[in-house]
Design a protein around this motif. Structure first.
Motif, mmCIF file in Angstrom:
data_model
loop_
_atom_site.group_PDB
_atom_site.id
_atom_site.type_symbol
_atom_site.label_atom_id
_atom_site.label_comp_id
_atom_site.label_asym_id
_atom_site.label_seq_id
_atom_site.Cartn_x
_atom_site.Cartn_y
_atom_site.Cartn_z
ATOM 1 N N SER A 120 0.818 -1.214 0.000
ATOM 2 C CA SER A 120 0.000 0.000 0.000
ATOM 3 C C SER A 120 0.852 1.264 0.000
ATOM 4 C CB SER A 120 -0.915 0.009 1.237
ATOM 5 O OG SER A 120 -1.581 1.246 1.354
ATOM 6 N N ASN A 121 0.465 2.224 -0.860
ATOM 7 C CA ASN A 121 1.061 3.558 -0.857
ATOM 8 C C ASN A 121 2.586 3.525 -0.972
ATOM 9 O OD1 ASN A 121 0.398 6.409 -0.716
ATOM 10 N ND2 ASN A 121 1.482 6.438 1.238
ATOM 11 N N ARG A 122 3.074 2.674 -1.875
ATOM 12 C CA ARG A 122 4.511 2.572 -2.101
ATOM 13 C C ARG A 122 4.783 2.595 -3.602
ATOM 14 N NH1 ARG A 122 6.938 -2.497 0.780
ATOM 15 N NH2 ARG A 122 8.885 -1.476 0.127
ATOM 16 N N VAL A 123 5.846 3.284 -3.991
ATOM 17 C CA VAL A 123 6.212 3.376 -5.403
ATOM 18 C C VAL A 123 6.559 1.980 -5.925
ATOM 19 C CG1 VAL A 123 7.876 4.323 -7.041
ATOM 20 C CG2 VAL A 123 7.073 5.728 -5.135
ATOM 21 N N GLY A 124 5.952 1.630 -7.062
ATOM 22 C CA GLY A 124 6.227 0.350 -7.678
ATOM 23 C C GLY A 124 5.436 -0.803 -7.099
ATOM 24 N N LYS A 125 4.506 -0.519 -6.195
ATOM 25 C CA LYS A 125 3.688 -1.579 -5.592
ATOM 26 C C LYS A 125 2.246 -1.423 -6.072
ATOM 27 C CE LYS A 125 7.079 -3.356 -3.162
ATOM 28 N NZ LYS A 125 7.530 -4.756 -3.266
ATOM 29 N N GLY A 126 1.267 -1.433 -5.155
ATOM 30 C CA GLY A 126 -0.129 -1.235 -5.540
ATOM 31 C C GLY A 126 -0.949 -2.508 -5.511
ATOM 32 N N THR A 127 -2.264 -2.357 -5.762
ATOM 33 C CA THR A 127 -3.195 -3.478 -5.623
ATOM 34 C C THR A 127 -2.928 -4.588 -6.631
ATOM 35 O OG1 THR A 127 -4.793 -2.328 -7.045
ATOM 36 C CG2 THR A 127 -5.030 -2.033 -4.667
ATOM 37 N N HIS A 128 -2.638 -4.238 -7.868
ATOM 38 C CA HIS A 128 -2.465 -5.273 -8.892
ATOM 39 C C HIS A 128 -1.275 -6.174 -8.588
ATOM 40 C CE1 HIS A 128 -4.927 -2.992 -12.189
ATOM 41 N NE2 HIS A 128 -5.647 -3.407 -11.175
#
Length: 365
Positions: A120-128
Motif C-alpha cells: 500500500s502507498n509505495r512506489v512500484g507496488k499497488g493493488t495489482h
C-alpha cells in the motif's frame, strides 16, 4: 505457540535521521508538493485561488513552517457507503501541500525498512501487484488465513504511532510537525476496546484515530504495522505473507497451524492496541479462491468479486442519467470508464465489459 510481544519486535536496528526540517519547508520541495496535491484533483475555487496566488501562497507556508507558526485548518468530513461505510476527512488544500512536502522527505527514509510484500502507498507496488503475488502464493499453498483489523484507522493509537516514528526520526523540528498533524486529527469513529493492563477508563483516555483521506495517514498506517510485518516474517517464520493497509493474508499447508498463527498475531497486536476482526478473519482452502482487494484470487486465474460487478452496473446507471440530463460530459465519462476498464481487465471480465458497454450507449436526452 508463544512468541515475544514487544513493540517493533523483528525489525532490524534502524538508522535514525536528523536535520530534515529545512528540506521539508524548502521552496522547491513545497512547489513540488503543490504540484502533487493539485494533480488529478477536482478543481475547486480553493485550488484555483491557491494557484492564482501561487508564489505568495507557497512563501506563506514556507515562512509558517520555518517559524513554526503553522497550524492545520479544519477538516471537511463526509461519509461514503461503498465499498463499505467510512468517514472520509478532507484537509484544506494548503494543508495537503504540507502533507506532501513532509512525505516527500520522510517516506524514502522508512521505505528501506518495509518488507517486500507490503503493497500500500509505495512506489512500484499497488493493488495489482499485491493480487498477482496472492495468486502466486495460492498456487504454492493449500490454505490461506485472511485477516482484517477491526476499524483500523479509527483505532490507531497516537502515543504508539509517535513512538514508532521516533524509531526512525530524531529531528526535533520534523517531529514537531508530525506531532502537530497527528494531534490535529479530527475526531474519528469511537472505538472502545480493552487490552492487557487497561482499567475501565483507559480506552477513553487515550487519543486515537487518523483521518482517512490524508496522505500522511496512509504513510503513518504503513509505519504503524511495519513491526507486525517483520514479526510475522522473521519471528513467526511465515514465508508467504502479504499486507495491503490493514488487509493481510498468510498462506500455509496446515489449517490448525494457521489458526494458531492468528492467536499469536492477535497477542502481538495487543501491544499496538489493535484487534483482529473475528468475523472477517478466516482460514479456508486456496482452491476455492482468496477474497483479496476486491478480487477472487484462484491459483489459476483471477475474478472480479460479485459486489464489484454490481457496483459498476449501479454506477453506469447513474452516469447514464447524468449524461442524458447534461450534468456530465462524455469526456468525464470516458475518464471514469478508462480507470475502471484498466482495473477490470486485470481479471476475467471480457463478457462483463462487453455487456456493460452494449447496455449503456449514453444517449443525450
Amino acid at each position: 505457540m508463544k512468541l515475544a510481544n514487544k513493540s517493533g519486535d523483528g525489525i532490524k536496528h534502524l538508522k535514525r535521521y536528523n536535520n530534515l526540517y529545512s528540506a521539508i519547508y524548502s521552496f522547491p520541495n513545497l512547489l513540488a508538493a503543490y504540484k502533487q496535491a493539485f494533480s488529478g484533483k477536482k478543481k475547486t475555487d480553493e485550488l484555483f485561488e491557491f494557484q492564482y496566488n501561487l508564489e505568495n501562497a507557497i512563501c506563506g507556508i514556507e515562512e509558517e513552517l520555518r517559524m513554526k507558526t503553522y497550524s492545520p485548518g479544519n477538516y471537511r468530513s463526509f461519509t461514503i457507503i461503498e465499498p463499505k461505510e467510512r468517514l472520509i476527512s478532507a484537509a484544506p488544500f494548503r494543508d495537503r501541500v504540507v502533507h506532501h512536502a513532509l512525505c516527500n522527505i520522510i517516506q524514502p527514509l522508512f521505505e528501506s525498512s518495509f518488507i517486500f510484500d507490503s503493497y500500500s502507498n509505495r512506489v512500484g507496488k499497488g493493488t495489482h501487484k499485491a493480487i498477482l503475488q496472492c495468486k502466486r502464493f495460492a498456487m504454492e499453498s493449500k490454505y490461506v488465513l485472511k485477516c482484517d483489523i477491526k476499524k483500523y484507522f479509527p483505532s490507531i493509537d497516537h502515543q504508539v504511532l509517535k513512538a514508532e516514528i521516533r524509531r526512525k526520526i530524531k529531528c526535533e523540528d520534523t517531529l514537531w510537525l508530525i506531532d502537530l498533524i497527528i494531534d490535529k486529527s479530527n475526531e474519528q469513529e469511537e472505538v472502545i476496546d480493552y487490552f492487557p493492563g487497561d482499567d475501565l477508563f483507559t480506552p477513553a483516555a487515550r487519543r486515537k484515530g487518523l483521518p482517512i483521506g490524508n496522505l500522511t495517514s496512509q504513510n503513518f498506517a504503513n509505519i504503524y504495522l511495519n513491526g507486525m510485518d517483520h514479526f510475522i516474517k522473521e519471528k513467526m517464520g511465515i514465508k508467504h505473507y502479504i499486507r495491503y493497509v490493514d488487509d493481510f493474508v498468510l498462506f500455509g499447508d496446515n489449517k490448525k497451524k494457521l489458526w494458531q498463527d492468528f492467536e499469536v498475531i492477535q497477542e502481538y497486536l495487543d501491544g499496538y492496541r489493535l484487534k483482529l476482526h473475528g468475523k472477517k478473519s478466516m482460514v479456508y482452502k486456496t482452491e476455492g479462491g482468496v477474497n483479496f482487494l476486491g478480487h477472487k484470487v484462484f491459483p489459476e486465474f483471477i475474478l472480479l468479486k460479485r459486489e464489484n460487478k454490481l457496483r459498476i452496473r449501479k454506477k453506469m446507471k447513474i452516469l447514464q442519467v447524468q449524461y442524458s440530463e447534461h450534468k456530465i460530459s462524455m469526456k468525464k465519462i470516458i475518464e471514469k470508464m478508462q480507470s475502471w476498464d484498466a482495473h477490470a481487465r486485470f481479471s476475467r471480465t471480457f463478457r462483463l465489459r462487453t455487456e456493460i458497454y452494449e447496455q449503456y450507449p449514453f444517449i443525450l436526452g
